[in-house]
Scaffold this motif. Structure first.
Motif, short mmCIF file in Angstrom:
data_model
loop_
_atom_site.label_atom_id
_atom_site.label_comp_id
_atom_site.label_asym_id
_atom_site.label_seq_id
_atom_site.Cartn_x
_atom_site.Cartn_y
_atom_site.Cartn_z
N ARG A 17 4.81 2.01 0.66
CA ARG A 17 5.70 2.62 -0.33
C ARG A 17 6.49 3.90 0.20
N THR A 18 5.95 4.54 0.97
CA THR A 18 6.41 5.62 1.80
C THR A 18 7.47 5.34 2.41
N ASP B 217 0.75 -1.15 -0.05
CA ASP B 217 0.00 -0.14 -0.11
C ASP B 217 0.81 1.24 0.22
N ASP B 218 0.37 2.43 0.04
CA ASP B 218 0.94 3.79 -0.13
C ASP B 218 1.89 3.77 1.30
#
Length: 571
Positions: free
Chosen positions: A311-312, A307-308
């Motif tokens: 990734r962050t 998910d985001d």
């Protein structure tokens, strides 16, 4: 008005909702109709969480295709639809709700969500033509308004829960990023940066293992790795940067983190990694603005959603790790240059008849600090000898350079002027002030005479704030030569004093800097006593042994210089 195109004949399947069911029952009871519905409409059809009176199979399905929907027109127009006989209405007369559901008379009012959008209808249906009275329509409008309130309250609650969920997720993300930033902020050396990268890959990113490869001499070399079931040892070989089909080289070429939800996705892009486990993977290039440094490979035990937030964290982990590695390599280069400078200024020990010399200089093993410690030994023209240890205040390149200046001047004064150590230190202090060097330092200057009767040699020394010499006697006893210490160099003009002792054949004089004996949890004199006790217990005065015992690599925070002078024979 033309009906929309029909979707699949059966349409969606709904389920009962107790609150909406109550609204359907109220409409059924208050209006006396055979069928009442709370319907929600979208492109796939309509569902009835509230329903009374539908025939089977619609009653069980609680849903129809739009081919059986009057409510779609209420939603589309966002206004009530009231008809006495649908068979006489152009856009309804072909609707399958008439033959299949027995929908002849229809009255429906729109239902709105929290954003004010029409999403459904509260409707009453009769199987016979019917003229709806004003009271009936007013009742239906009131029920629709109350049902809309229920929808909007639920919507607000859902948005609140979603906002809370997003806030928690954002908080966790910010916490993870803060943990990563703080962890790397403390690193100074290459091993510290690599250890932190592996630790953050598991604690912040949630991986189960992490390997790190660094670029050395146009090849990628694995600096950190963990056992991987099914992975051959050859996979850990050094990889030339010209091997552009290799996964690590391709990751560097990509220049951005590559994340994979499972082993199949990873193998699809990097076939040579097939069979290395089913779990998710992250390939993180460690690239500065100037040059690539290496690649970190993070693996999970199991597949996972990328998910985001993942990734962050992966992106920031790579960024902070790159900065830490770049800083560590830069500091290592600086330390290497300074230590080479220091080593170059530490000349070879001279050969002196009847005296055996040994020395050691080791730099600090942690941080970017570079000390100003030095030692020196001179065979003088009259057959005597001089020995020096000193420590310039500060831990940087400037300190190392000033150490070189003081050492050079002290050598010159010692050789040129046949004067006692106190006078040599006075000349050095005067030159330091006169030349405006602004250097503060400790120093211990010792003169050892030629042999006297019975092979004794006179030891004459003066201390500028330095730690006392230690002597191991030939009989095994150990003495600390505590005498009055004078002012450090570079503080203020000071009277300086000489002290005298005798060295006999078999005696060993030990000179050292504070890095050998200092510890945070004790006074420096406690450290001097530890040195004396160690020599008394072991009898070993070799500089290398003393450093290994008292200032090992994993605990040494300062440079160390040690000189030993052993009288071997008499006259």
């Amino acid at each position: 008005m033309q009906p929309p195109p029909e979707p699949a004949a059966d349409g969606p399947v709904g389920s009962e909702d107790p609150a909406y069911q109550r609204f359907a029952r109220l409409a059924h009871a208050l209006l006396g109709v055979p069928v009442s519905l709370v319907s929600f409409v979208d492109a796939s059809g309509q569902v009835f969480p509230g329903m009374v009176g539908l025939p089977e199979p619609w009653a069980t399905r609680r849903g129809t295709a739009l081919s059986h929907s009057f409510c779609q027109y209420v939603v589309r127009a966002d206004e009530p639809l009231v008809v006495s006989d649908a068979r006489t209405v152009d856009f309804l007369q072909d609707n399958l709700a008439i033959p299949d559901l027995g929908a002849i008379a229809y009255a429906g009012y729109p239902l709105h969500d929290a954003r004010g959008r029409a999403v459904g209808s509260l409707c009453a249906i009769d199987s016979e033509p019917r003229t709806w009275t004003d009271d009936e329509l007013a009742t239906l409008a009131d029920l629709a308004a109350a049902c809309t309130s229920e929808i909007q309250v639920r919507g607000e609650r859902t948005r609140s829960l979603e906002a809370e969920r997003l806030a928690r997720r954002s908080s966790r993300l910010n916490r993870d990023l803060l943990i990563v930033a703080e962890a790397f902020a403390e690193t100074r050396t290459l091993p510290e940066a690599l250890d932190t990268l592996q630790r953050m890959a598991t604690t912040a990113l949630g991986g189960s293992r992490c390997a790190v490869a660094l670029i050395e001499d146009r090849s990628i070399t694995w600096a950190r790795r963990s056992p991987v079931p099914g992975l051959a040892e050859v996979a850990w070989r050094d990889i030339p940067l010209t091997e552009t089909t290799n996964a690590t080289v391709r990751t560097l070429q990509a220049g951005r983190p590559l994340l994979f939800a499972d082993g199949d996705e990873l193998a699809e892009m990097f076939p040579e990694l097939r069979g290395t486990g089913p779990g998710a993977a992250a390939m993180l290039p460690l690239v500065t603005a100037a040059a690539p440094l290496g690649v970190a490979v993070v693996r999970w035990q199991l597949p996972r959603e990328i998910d985001d937030a993942t990734r962050t964290v992966a992106r920031q982990l790579a960024a902070y790790a790159t900065l830490a590695l770049e800083r560590a390599l830069l500091l290592q280069d600086r330390r290497d240059v300074a230590h080479q400078l220091q080593a170059a200024m530490l000349t070879e020990l001279p050969t002196i008849d009847g005296v055996q010399l040994d020395a050691a200089y080791v730099p600090a093993s942690r941080g970017e600090e570079v000390g100003g410690d030095w030692y020196d030994a001179l065979a003088l023209a009259d057959g005597s000898s001089a020995f020096v240890v000193g420590d310039v205040t500060g831990h940087d390149m400037e300190s190392a350079a000033r150490m070189g200046q003081l050492r050079a001047m002290l050598r010159g004064f010692t050789w040129t002027f046949r004067e006692p150590p106190s006078r040599v230190l006075t000349r050095l202090d005067e030159a330091n002030r006169g030349l405006r060097l602004g250097t503060t330092a400790t120093a211990l200057v010792c003169h050892v005479s030629t042999p006297r009767r019975n092979g004794r040699r006179e030891l004459l020394w003066s201390s500028a704030g330095h730690l006392p010499p230690v002597v191991r006697r030939a009989d095994g006893s150990v003495e600390t030569l505590h005498r009055r210490g004078d002012m450090l160099l570079g503080i203020a003009p000071a009277d300086r004093h000489d002290h005298r002792a005798w060295l006999r054949p078999g005696d060993t004089l030990v000179l050292y800097t504070d890095g050998l004996v200092e510890r945070r949890d004790e006074t420096v004199l406690d450290g001097v006593e530890r040195l004396r006790a160690l020599i008394a217990a072991t009898g070993d005065t070799s500089p290398a042994a003393l450093v290994a015992a008292l200032a090992p690599d994993d605990a040494r925070r300062d440079d160390v210089a040690v000189v030993t002078v052993t009288v071997t024979v008499g006259d």
